[in-house]
Design an enzyme around this catalytic site. Structure first.
Site, mmCIF file in Angstrom:
data_model
loop_
_atom_site.group_PDB
_atom_site.id
_atom_site.type_symbol
_atom_site.label_atom_id
_atom_site.label_comp_id
_atom_site.label_asym_id
_atom_site.label_seq_id
_atom_site.Cartn_x
_atom_site.Cartn_y
_atom_site.Cartn_z
ATOM 1 N N HIS A 372 -90.934 -90.676 54.819
ATOM 2 C CA HIS A 372 -89.674 -89.948 54.995
ATOM 3 C C HIS A 372 -89.686 -88.553 54.390
ATOM 4 O O HIS A 372 -88.641 -87.908 54.354
ATOM 5 C CB HIS A 372 -88.520 -90.735 54.364
ATOM 6 C CG HIS A 372 -88.061 -91.904 55.176
ATOM 7 N ND1 HIS A 372 -87.167 -91.796 56.212
ATOM 8 C CD2 HIS A 372 -88.391 -93.217 55.106
ATOM 9 C CE1 HIS A 372 -86.948 -92.989 56.743
ATOM 10 N NE2 HIS A 372 -87.673 -93.868 56.088
ATOM 11 N N LYS A 563 -74.295 -83.851 52.791
ATOM 12 C CA LYS A 563 -75.606 -84.447 52.556
ATOM 13 C C LYS A 563 -75.922 -84.374 51.065
ATOM 14 O O LYS A 563 -75.220 -83.690 50.308
ATOM 15 C CB LYS A 563 -76.697 -83.759 53.380
ATOM 16 C CG LYS A 563 -76.731 -82.251 53.265
ATOM 17 C CD LYS A 563 -77.747 -81.654 54.226
ATOM 18 C CE LYS A 563 -77.282 -81.655 55.665
ATOM 19 N NZ LYS A 563 -78.029 -82.510 56.561
ATOM 20 N N ARG A 564 -76.957 -85.080 50.680
ATOM 21 C CA ARG A 564 -77.397 -85.047 49.296
ATOM 22 C C ARG A 564 -77.597 -83.602 48.845
ATOM 23 O O ARG A 564 -78.102 -82.763 49.594
ATOM 24 C CB ARG A 564 -78.727 -85.824 49.210
ATOM 25 C CG ARG A 564 -79.351 -85.954 47.863
ATOM 26 C CD ARG A 564 -80.416 -87.055 47.911
ATOM 27 N NE ARG A 564 -81.334 -86.890 49.021
ATOM 28 C CZ ARG A 564 -82.523 -86.276 48.937
ATOM 29 N NH1 ARG A 564 -82.909 -85.745 47.793
ATOM 30 N NH2 ARG A 564 -83.321 -86.193 49.984
ATOM 31 N N LYS A 569 -82.193 -78.564 50.971
ATOM 32 C CA LYS A 569 -81.128 -78.690 51.968
ATOM 33 C C LYS A 569 -80.238 -77.450 51.997
ATOM 34 O O LYS A 569 -79.436 -77.276 52.900
ATOM 35 C CB LYS A 569 -80.312 -79.958 51.716
ATOM 36 C CG LYS A 569 -81.138 -81.241 51.937
ATOM 37 C CD LYS A 569 -80.323 -82.483 51.700
ATOM 38 C CE LYS A 569 -81.162 -83.749 51.842
ATOM 39 N NZ LYS A 569 -81.525 -84.059 53.241
ATOM 40 N N THR A 671 -80.203 -87.542 59.915
ATOM 41 C CA THR A 671 -79.412 -88.322 60.878
ATOM 42 C C THR A 671 -77.970 -87.817 60.907
ATOM 43 O O THR A 671 -77.269 -88.047 61.885
ATOM 44 C CB THR A 671 -79.422 -89.823 60.538
ATOM 45 O OG1 THR A 671 -78.974 -90.020 59.193
ATOM 46 C CG2 THR A 671 -80.814 -90.409 60.715
ATOM 47 N N LYS A 675 -75.154 -87.607 64.063
ATOM 48 C CA LYS A 675 -73.777 -88.120 64.022
ATOM 49 C C LYS A 675 -72.783 -87.018 64.350
ATOM 50 O O LYS A 675 -71.811 -87.233 65.090
ATOM 51 C CB LYS A 675 -73.483 -88.700 62.635
ATOM 52 C CG LYS A 675 -74.331 -89.902 62.274
ATOM 53 C CD LYS A 675 -74.319 -90.167 60.773
ATOM 54 C CE LYS A 675 -75.423 -91.137 60.388
ATOM 55 N NZ LYS A 675 -75.664 -91.167 58.934
#
Length: 842
Positions: A372, A563-564, A569, A671, A675
């Site tokens: 991952h 998100k985290r 990110k 993901t 969504k």
């Protein structure tokens, strides 16, 4: 949470409810209230009603579950065992009701009893047994395996406390225990008869058996018991049910009476406390030696219990282990379960007397591994010394595996010492550490990435040399999401619109979403679509107002990054652009600025200080922006605390813009991007992870791509991380960084964010400064698109219409056919193939 309306019972849209079924459900709920909870209706609390309704539903699920289990064993079907340290399953009540087709009848029955289903839903805590995408993916996959009637069991840990509860105090993240089990869990079945012994420490004895074979006997110093708890996972239409088996830890002797009777009351339960620590908390802080040891104990505990369990199941149905690989497929979800390689070898060689070579063939044929991440620090390594002390037999097995593995490396690249060092299971350069990613790779017959780009980069970066050594092993399985939760449950009004437009069969075959394309330019349909979005935005605006006391305009552009919190990110890039936009609005207040609400949510790891500082920066910027009358409310910033599945179900349907802005080459898949696009949000993002495949499916004109590509990032990093040249050429960026560094947003502590400003100038590892101008310009392009609402709505509709391929059902079907070799139910819809396969030109 706002009151949520629910989709009707599928597929009986508009049809009256069967009165007999309604009476039966009401009777069942009342019976549970009285007999299982011990209360009558007049004394029952809202939580009592929730438990009663959940138990009534569980009874109906169990019948399907036991039938499916018996049929699969009677047929001798191959089973999938999914090992994951995380399962972010969220709330199960309405998910199970939806999949069983009982939502409407339960909602009506409860209403007749004077209870609102929407109220009961809030009584169920989110089972936060995961950190983010990894755990949510595992939950989606479990549901898709049940939907496709693949006999499967998910294995994990039953954490007493899930991922911490996040509270924001004066802008700072604070962590508190997530007490999800405080009122019990009506979905699980304890299996006190299913107990396995897990060993740690001790010594090894080398002996020769009667046949002259050398054997190793492990004399462990410590034993812990693993106790099973099973939760049924319901597939779509309730036709198949699988189990999620979670392990809880206890000491064989929970109370040492001899010690207790000496007056040492705490010491008497010390062994129990040490055992329980294993399942106490998801991801203990690994900054300390004790934290690292606990993490390794967790990983071995759940791997050993799971493999012992699946071997026993196989022996009970098949009688011998030589056929294990033909009847069992074990999927390792990331590096956390990598010890399955050594544990399965230990079970086969030490406990069942297999010869080493035969045991190795069985192990490799049985196991497969999902990677991952491309971040080297996320590919776990453990000090050899810790392994030797905690798992001496497994270190011994690793050495033997490594010897054969390095012999193969020598054959492929004779005399190449650097190559052997690169592929070795032991890293000799960093103080001798066991490489868990390499162990999983060598011990598995298939290794998959989770997006096309990620799988390609695996071959070029972290697993380059291993790919050369085992060239057929790496494959790709792009992630997917379960539409049942992220469309039907999260966005019931859009679901009803899709049923009217695409037909009832769209609930079973998401490929029928493509029928929306014919309506994408229809102004009347566009208005219906916008009405649904506006309804969802009102609901989210209400939550923001209740939680944060911030008033936001549902007519504004809702710009969402959920998100985290992690540097790669790039929440920092988003808030940096927010600052620049704020400054631009202040400079030209008379301009026709597009009203925008910046919505952030996510948790930073408790020990990740820089990520927590970014959260503080977001909140400090929000405090300034939201209270500045000069910008007249045209920009608002909201950080939503304690992000979880239930909050995501409110945010995602309301999003207009989906922020997928990771540094190119660093996001494996994502993901959340799927969504949000499924719910009609346009994506702004880099060419990273599954963004590439989303672009290929929705069309380049219906997504906003910016920034450097993965190869550009690699080249720039080799040139250095100093970004002063970039900043010098961008007055807008320079001004925003100066505002951060000078304390404009932290007047109480002007130096608070100096480290962030310093990193943006001189240590731009994640290319925030490098990508800023491209990102800012692309955002202004988003503003321009928003002002032409018919074009924006058309692009939003086309995003929904072209997302069918990103169903987790498609992903699981690919795993089943290409990795696990297990049959699935039904035929693959041709419209869900890759764009190139169906002649797409977009």
């Amino acid at each position: 949470m706002p009151e949520q309306s629910f989709p009707a019972n599928y597929p009986a849209l508009g049809q009256p409810i069967d009165e007999l079924a309604l009476a039966e459900i009401k009777g069942a709920i009342l019976a549970k209230l009285r007999l299982a909870i011990g209360k009558d209706a007049g004394m029952a609390t809202r939580h009592d009603w929730y438990i009663a309704a959940a138990l009534a539903l569980r009874d109906r699920i169990v019948h399907h579950w036991l039938t499916a289990e018996k049929q699969s064993y009677d047929a001798g079907r191959k089973r999938v065992y999914y090992l994951s340290l995380e399962f972010l399953i969220g709330r199960l009540f309405t998910d199970a009701l939806n999949n069983m087709g009982l939502l409407q009848v339960f909602e009506t029955a409860l209403g007749d009893l004077g209870v609102a289903l929407s109220d009961l839903r809030k009584c169920e805590p989110d089972a936060a047994l995961g950190n983010g995408g990894l755990g949510r993916l595992a939950a989606c996959f479990m549901e898709s395996m049940a939907t496709l009637a693949i006999p499967a069991i998910g294995y994990g840990i039953r954490y007493d406390f899930g991922l911490f509860r996040q509270i924001i105090t004066q802008g700072w993240q604070q962590e508190y225990p997530d007490e999800w089990l405080s009122f019990g869990n009506p979905w699980e079945f304890q299996r006190p008869e299913v107990v396995y012994h897990i060993h740690f420490g001790g010594s090894l004895e080398h002996v020769t058996d009667a046949k002259g074979r050398e054997r190793v006997i492990w004399h462990p110093a410590e034993t812990i018991q693993a106790i099973a708890y099973d939760t049924p996972i319901v597939g779509w239409r309730g036709q198949h049910v699988n189990a999620l088996r979670l392990w809880s830890a206890r000491a064989p002797d929970p109370l040492r009476l001899d010690v207790f009777n000496t007056g040492d009351y705490l010491g008497a339960s010390a062994e129990q406390a040490r055992a329980e620590a294993i399942c106490k908390f998801l991801y203990p802080n690994d900054e300390s030696a004790a934290g690292r040891e606990l993490r390794l104990r967790q990983e071995y505990f759940f791997v050993s219990a799971s493999l012992q369990d699946l071997v026993n199941r196989h022996l009970a149905s098949d009688g011998q282990l030589r056929s294990l690989a033909s009847k069992a497929a074990v999927q390792l979800n990331d590096t956390h379960p990598s010890l399955a390689v050594t544990e399965l070898m230990r079970i086969l060689v030490d406990l069942h007397n297999f010869r080493w070579d035969e045991a190795w063939k069985i192990t490799v044929a049985t196991l497969s591994y999902t990677n991952h991440t491309l971040l080297p620090e996320a590919l776990e390594t453990w000090p050899v010394e810790l392994f030797e002390r905690l798992l001496p037999r497994h270190l011994d097995i690793i050495y033997r595996i490594n010897a054969a593995h390095l012999a193969l490396a020598e054959v492929r690249c004779p005399g190449d010492i650097d190559f052997r060092a690169s592929v070795s299971l032991i890293d000799e350069k960093s103080g001798r550490r066991v490489r868990m990613g390499q162990l999983a790779f060598v011990g598995s017959h298939r290794i998959n990435g989770v997006s096309a780009m990620h799988s390609d980069l695996m071959k070029e970066t972290v697993f380059h040399d291993l790919h050369f050594l085992y060239p057929e092993r790496i494959t790709n399985k792009t992630n997917g999401i379960t539409f049942r939760r992220w469309l039907m449950l999260a966005n019931p009004k859009l679901t009803d619109l899709l049923r009217e437009t695409c037909g009832e069969a769209v609930l079973d075959d998401p490929a029928l979403l493509s029928r929306l394309e014919n309506r994408a330019s229809d102004s009347a349909f566009q208005q219906q679509f916008r009405n649904v979005k506006h309804h969802n935005k009102i609901a989210l605006a209400r939550v923001i107002g209740e939680r944060l006391n911030i008033r936001v305009d549902p007519g504004a552009l809702f710009d969402v990054q959920i998100k985290r919190i992690h540097e790669y990110k790039r929440q920092l890039l988003n808030i940096l652009e927010t600052i620049a936009l704020y400054q631009a609005i202040k400079d030209e207040p008379q301009r026709d600025w597009v009203p925008r609400v910046k919505i952030f949510a996510g948790k930073a790891a408790a020990s990740y200080r820089y990520a927590k500082l970014i959260i503080k920066l977001i909140n400090d910027v929000a405090e300034t922006v939201n209270n500045d009358p000069a910008i007249a409310g045209r920009l608002k910033v909201a950080f939503m605390a304690d992000y979880n599945v239930s909050l995501a179900e409110v945010i995602i349907p309301a999003a207009d813009l989906s922020e997928q802005i990771s540094t190119a080459g660093m996001e494996a898949s994502g993901t959340g991007n799927m969504k949000l696009a499924l719910n009609g949000a346009l994506t702004i993002g880099t060419l990273d992870g599954a963004n590439i495949e989303i672009r290929d499916h929705v069309g380049a004109e219906n997504i906003a791509i910016f920034g450097m590509e993965a190869m550009d990032v690699m080249v720039r990093r080799k040139q250095g991380l100093d970004a002063t040249d970039v900043i010098r050429r961008s007055p807008r960026l320079l001004r925003a960084i100066n505002a951060i560094g000078s304390g404009e947003f932290s007047p109480d502590d002007p130096s608070r964010f100096e480290s962030i400003a310093h990193a943006l100038r001189y240590l731009d590892h994640y290319m925030v400064s490098m990508d800023f101008d491209s990102y800012y310009d692309t955002q202004r392009g988003i503003d321009a698109r928003w002002q032409v609402m018919p074009a924006w709505t058309r692009a939003s509709i086309l995003n929904v219409a072209r997302m069918a391929w990103f169903s987790s059902d498609r992903t699981i079907r690919e795993y089943a056919e290409e990795i696990w070799n297990v049959p699935v139910r039904g035929t693959f819809p041709t419209a869900m193939q890759e764009p190139a396969q169906r002649g797409a030109t977009r």
